[in-house]
Scaffold this active site. Structure first.
Site, PDB file in Angstrom:
ATOM      1  N   LYS A  78       0.843  -1.212   0.000  1.00  0.00           N
ATOM      2  CA  LYS A  78       0.000   0.000   0.000  1.00  0.00           C
ATOM      3  C   LYS A  78       0.876   1.259   0.000  1.00  0.00           C
ATOM      4  O   LYS A  78       0.624   2.202  -0.743  1.00  0.00           O
ATOM      5  CB  LYS A  78      -0.936   0.011   1.226  1.00  0.00           C
ATOM      6  CG  LYS A  78      -1.852  -1.196   1.302  1.00  0.00           C
ATOM      7  CD  LYS A  78      -2.808  -1.132   2.482  1.00  0.00           C
ATOM      8  CE  LYS A  78      -2.137  -1.163   3.846  1.00  0.00           C
ATOM      9  NZ  LYS A  78      -1.366  -2.390   4.139  1.00  0.00           N
ATOM     10  N   ARG A  91      -9.900   0.700   8.627  1.00  0.00           N
ATOM     11  CA  ARG A  91      -9.372  -0.624   8.942  1.00  0.00           C
ATOM     12  C   ARG A  91     -10.358  -1.457   9.753  1.00  0.00           C
ATOM     13  O   ARG A  91     -10.048  -2.585  10.116  1.00  0.00           O
ATOM     14  CB  ARG A  91      -8.126  -0.430   9.796  1.00  0.00           C
ATOM     15  CG  ARG A  91      -6.850  -0.815   9.105  1.00  0.00           C
ATOM     16  CD  ARG A  91      -5.751  -0.489  10.083  1.00  0.00           C
ATOM     17  NE  ARG A  91      -4.576  -1.217   9.811  1.00  0.00           N
ATOM     18  CZ  ARG A  91      -3.508  -0.705   9.208  1.00  0.00           C
ATOM     19  NH1 ARG A  91      -3.508   0.521   8.768  1.00  0.00           N
ATOM     20  NH2 ARG A  91      -2.449  -1.441   9.047  1.00  0.00           N
ATOM     21  N   ARG A 125      11.953  -5.444   4.950  1.00  0.00           N
ATOM     22  CA  ARG A 125      11.617  -4.031   4.717  1.00  0.00           C
ATOM     23  C   ARG A 125      12.572  -3.110   5.476  1.00  0.00           C
ATOM     24  O   ARG A 125      12.948  -3.368   6.612  1.00  0.00           O
ATOM     25  CB  ARG A 125      10.190  -3.749   5.164  1.00  0.00           C
ATOM     26  CG  ARG A 125       9.865  -2.259   5.074  1.00  0.00           C
ATOM     27  CD  ARG A 125       8.421  -1.946   5.081  1.00  0.00           C
ATOM     28  NE  ARG A 125       7.738  -2.396   6.279  1.00  0.00           N
ATOM     29  CZ  ARG A 125       6.426  -2.271   6.462  1.00  0.00           C
ATOM     30  NH1 ARG A 125       5.695  -1.733   5.515  1.00  0.00           N
ATOM     31  NH2 ARG A 125       5.877  -2.694   7.563  1.00  0.00           N
ATOM     32  N   ARG A 161      11.292  -1.191  11.190  1.00  0.00           N
ATOM     33  CA  ARG A 161      10.178  -0.756  12.047  1.00  0.00           C
ATOM     34  C   ARG A 161      10.024  -1.687  13.244  1.00  0.00           C
ATOM     35  O   ARG A 161      10.220  -2.884  13.141  1.00  0.00           O
ATOM     36  CB  ARG A 161       8.870  -0.771  11.229  1.00  0.00           C
ATOM     37  CG  ARG A 161       8.574   0.548  10.578  1.00  0.00           C
ATOM     38  CD  ARG A 161       7.434   0.517   9.615  1.00  0.00           C
ATOM     39  NE  ARG A 161       6.234  -0.174  10.059  1.00  0.00           N
ATOM     40  CZ  ARG A 161       5.100  -0.189   9.350  1.00  0.00           C
ATOM     41  NH1 ARG A 161       5.045   0.460   8.198  1.00  0.00           N
ATOM     42  NH2 ARG A 161       4.042  -0.835   9.783  1.00  0.00           N
ATOM     43  N   ARG A 167      -0.142  -8.896  13.412  1.00  0.00           N
ATOM     44  CA  ARG A 167      -0.749  -7.908  12.510  1.00  0.00           C
ATOM     45  C   ARG A 167      -1.573  -8.601  11.423  1.00  0.00           C
ATOM     46  O   ARG A 167      -2.628  -8.115  11.039  1.00  0.00           O
ATOM     47  CB  ARG A 167       0.348  -7.038  11.882  1.00  0.00           C
ATOM     48  CG  ARG A 167       0.927  -6.042  12.875  1.00  0.00           C
ATOM     49  CD  ARG A 167       2.238  -5.464  12.394  1.00  0.00           C
ATOM     50  NE  ARG A 167       2.103  -4.726  11.160  1.00  0.00           N
ATOM     51  CZ  ARG A 167       3.119  -4.493  10.338  1.00  0.00           C
ATOM     52  NH1 ARG A 167       4.326  -4.944  10.617  1.00  0.00           N
ATOM     53  NH2 ARG A 167       2.925  -3.792   9.243  1.00  0.00           N
TER      54      ARG A 167
HETATM   55  P1  AP5 Z   1       4.848  -1.602   1.860  1.00  0.00           P
HETATM   56  O1  AP5 Z   1       4.584  -0.771   0.650  1.00  0.00           O
HETATM   57  O2  AP5 Z   1       5.563  -0.972   3.013  1.00  0.00           O
HETATM   58  O3  AP5 Z   1       3.501  -2.321   2.338  1.00  0.00           O
HETATM   59  P2  AP5 Z   1       2.276  -1.747   3.183  1.00  0.00           P
HETATM   60  O4  AP5 Z   1       1.076  -2.456   2.655  1.00  0.00           O
HETATM   61  O5  AP5 Z   1       2.278  -0.250   3.171  1.00  0.00           O
HETATM   62  O6  AP5 Z   1       2.677  -2.316   4.600  1.00  0.00           O
HETATM   63  P3  AP5 Z   1       2.523  -1.724   6.065  1.00  0.00           P
HETATM   64  O7  AP5 Z   1       3.223  -2.738   6.951  1.00  0.00           O
HETATM   65  O8  AP5 Z   1       3.014  -0.317   6.161  1.00  0.00           O
HETATM   66  O9  AP5 Z   1       1.026  -1.785   6.278  1.00  0.00           O
HETATM   67  P4  AP5 Z   1       0.307  -1.920   7.583  1.00  0.00           P
HETATM   68  O10 AP5 Z   1      -1.047  -1.748   7.034  1.00  0.00           O
HETATM   69  O11 AP5 Z   1       0.521  -3.117   8.392  1.00  0.00           O
HETATM   70  O12 AP5 Z   1       0.982  -0.807   8.496  1.00  0.00           O
HETATM   71  P5  AP5 Z   1       0.619   0.711   8.788  1.00  0.00           P
HETATM   72  O13 AP5 Z   1       1.873   1.474   8.757  1.00  0.00           O
HETATM   73  O14 AP5 Z   1      -0.534   1.162   7.972  1.00  0.00           O
HETATM   74  O15 AP5 Z   1       5.655  -2.899   1.353  1.00  0.00           O
HETATM   75  C1  AP5 Z   1       6.166  -3.845   2.284  1.00  0.00           C
HETATM   76  C2  AP5 Z   1       7.560  -4.324   1.837  1.00  0.00           C
HETATM   77  O16 AP5 Z   1       7.439  -5.063   0.617  1.00  0.00           O
HETATM   78  C3  AP5 Z   1       8.540  -3.180   1.536  1.00  0.00           C
HETATM   79  O17 AP5 Z   1       9.821  -3.575   1.932  1.00  0.00           O
HETATM   80  C4  AP5 Z   1       8.457  -3.010   0.000  1.00  0.00           C
HETATM   81  O18 AP5 Z   1       9.664  -2.506  -0.547  1.00  0.00           O
HETATM   82  C5  AP5 Z   1       8.169  -4.432  -0.443  1.00  0.00           C
HETATM   83  N1  AP5 Z   1       7.297  -4.504  -1.605  1.00  0.00           N
HETATM   84  C6  AP5 Z   1       6.228  -3.708  -1.888  1.00  0.00           C
HETATM   85  N2  AP5 Z   1       5.641  -4.108  -3.039  1.00  0.00           N
HETATM   86  C7  AP5 Z   1       6.348  -5.196  -3.469  1.00  0.00           C
HETATM   87  C8  AP5 Z   1       6.224  -6.081  -4.595  1.00  0.00           C
HETATM   88  N3  AP5 Z   1       5.255  -5.922  -5.517  1.00  0.00           N
HETATM   89  N4  AP5 Z   1       7.102  -7.116  -4.710  1.00  0.00           N
HETATM   90  C9  AP5 Z   1       8.084  -7.279  -3.782  1.00  0.00           C
HETATM   91  N5  AP5 Z   1       8.258  -6.470  -2.703  1.00  0.00           N
HETATM   92  C10 AP5 Z   1       7.401  -5.443  -2.554  1.00  0.00           C
HETATM   93  O19 AP5 Z   1       0.076   0.609  10.310  1.00  0.00           O
HETATM   94  C11 AP5 Z   1       0.944   0.316  11.381  1.00  0.00           C
HETATM   95  C12 AP5 Z   1       0.153   0.218  12.664  1.00  0.00           C
HETATM   96  O20 AP5 Z   1      -0.510   1.472  12.934  1.00  0.00           O
HETATM   97  C13 AP5 Z   1      -0.996  -0.801  12.674  1.00  0.00           C
HETATM   98  O21 AP5 Z   1      -0.535  -2.095  13.001  1.00  0.00           O
HETATM   99  C14 AP5 Z   1      -1.929  -0.198  13.764  1.00  0.00           C
HETATM  100  O22 AP5 Z   1      -1.449  -0.477  15.055  1.00  0.00           O
HETATM  101  C15 AP5 Z   1      -1.798   1.277  13.531  1.00  0.00           C
HETATM  102  N6  AP5 Z   1      -2.823   1.805  12.600  1.00  0.00           N
HETATM  103  C16 AP5 Z   1      -2.615   2.352  11.369  1.00  0.00           C
HETATM  104  N7  AP5 Z   1      -3.775   2.719  10.815  1.00  0.00           N
HETATM  105  C17 AP5 Z   1      -4.750   2.409  11.713  1.00  0.00           C
HETATM  106  C18 AP5 Z   1      -6.165   2.544  11.696  1.00  0.00           C
HETATM  107  N8  AP5 Z   1      -6.831   3.071  10.655  1.00  0.00           N
HETATM  108  N9  AP5 Z   1      -6.851   2.103  12.785  1.00  0.00           N
HETATM  109  C19 AP5 Z   1      -6.225   1.570  13.846  1.00  0.00           C
HETATM  110  N10 AP5 Z   1      -4.876   1.413  13.903  1.00  0.00           N
HETATM  111  C20 AP5 Z   1      -4.156   1.833  12.863  1.00  0.00           C
END
Ligand code: AP5
Length: 220
Positions: free
Chosen positions: A16, A91, A130, A163, A174
């Site tokens: 994402k 979410r 990552r 992270r 997660r």
């Molecule tokens: P990346 O692009 O970083 O993936 P992502 O989907 O953004 O992953 P996140 O871990 O950031 O998502 P998340 O939803 O768990 O965490 P968030 O920060 O939102 O890609 C991942 C890796 O793969 C990278 O190394 C990239 O280079 C690689 N990659 C990408 N595409 C690829 C491909 N096609 N092929 C190969 N490699 C690839 O949330 C963190 C925390 O915040 C949550 O756990 C929660 O506690 C809190 N939080 C956030 N939003 C909310 C909400 N709305 N409500 C409640 N809690 C929340």
């Protein structure tokens, strides 16, 4: 260009953030990534950050009431009049309902929800490698998307870090949280006819091309 209110949906590590940055560069719409907002608050030790940290560190969602108001305020801002890209929100079903209610107040609705689909095994593989830019959250992977200079962000030169929630046991938590709390939104948005599924288990550029194709159709 017509208004474009976009939601990026998908499990942790589905890409994402990677795709959101690219769409942001294409579309010039404000990009609101709740994970980045919360990590910024933790870093700055704000009241929000202090409340959110314990949930994030163990792979749980922060309570809806901590995050809903933050997003509602941004959507109602001048910069988001032509649309926005949401990454990591909604979410939960209450968050999706709150988003609909806020947009409804403004006479708007979600234009498209892009679901980036990948398997749990792929998530574990990706998050283990990552690296994230400390300053702005730019995303790399040691194998699939390495920076030009090891440990340094190509874009702003800041250090790349692992992270806190990219540890194996937290990654598994997660994923479980995603399946329990967030996956029901697939049916929620499918029923509204705005969901588009994209196979995320391909080269990042292939995923981007498909997303661009979908958005060209949505925007026309
Ligand atoms: P990346 O692009 O970083 O993936 P992502 O989907 O953004 O992953 P996140 O871990 O950031 O998502 P998340 O939803 O768990 O965490 P968030 O920060 O939102 O890609 C991942 C890796 O793969 C990278 O190394 C990239 O280079 C690689 N990659 C990408 N595409 C690829 C491909 N096609 N092929 C190969 N490699 C690839 O949330 C963190 C925390 O915040 C949550 O756990 C929660 O506690 C809190 N939080 C956030 N939003 C909310 C909400 N709305 N409500 C409640 N809690 C929340």
């Amino acid at each position: 260009m017509p208004e474009l209110n976009l939601v990026l949906l998908g499990p942790p590590g589905s890409g994402k953030g990677t795709q959101g940055e690219r769409l942001n560069a294409d579309l010039h719409l404000p990009y609101y990534a709740t994970g980045d907002i919360l990590r910024g608050a933790v870093r700055d030790q704000t009241a929000l950050g202090k409340s959110a940290k314990e949930y994030m560190d163990r792979g749980d969602l922060v309570p809806d009431e901590l995050i809903v108001g933050i997003i509602a305020e941004r959507i109602d801002s001048e910069e988001a009049r032509q649309g926005f890209i949401l990454d990591g929100f909604p979410r939960t079903t209450p968050q999706a309902e709150a988003l609909d209610a806020k947009l409804g107040e403004l006479g708007r609705e979600v234009s498209s929800v892009l679901l980036i689909d990948v398997s749990d095994d792929e998530v574990v593989r990706r998050l283990g490698g990552r690296r994230t830019c400390e300053a702005e959250g730019h995303v790399y992977h040691v194998e699939f998307n390495p920076p030009k200079v090891e440990g340094v962000c190509d874009i702003d030169g800041s250090p790349l870090i692992v992270r806190d929630d990219d540890k194996p046991d937290v990654i598994r938590k997660r994923l479980a949280t995603y399946h329990e709390k967030t996956e029901p939104l697939v049916a929620y948005y499918d029923a509204k006819g705005v969901l588009e599924r994209v196979d995320g288990a391909r080269e990042p550029s292939e995923v981007t091309d498909e997303l661009r194709g979908i958005l060209a159709a949505v925007g026309s």
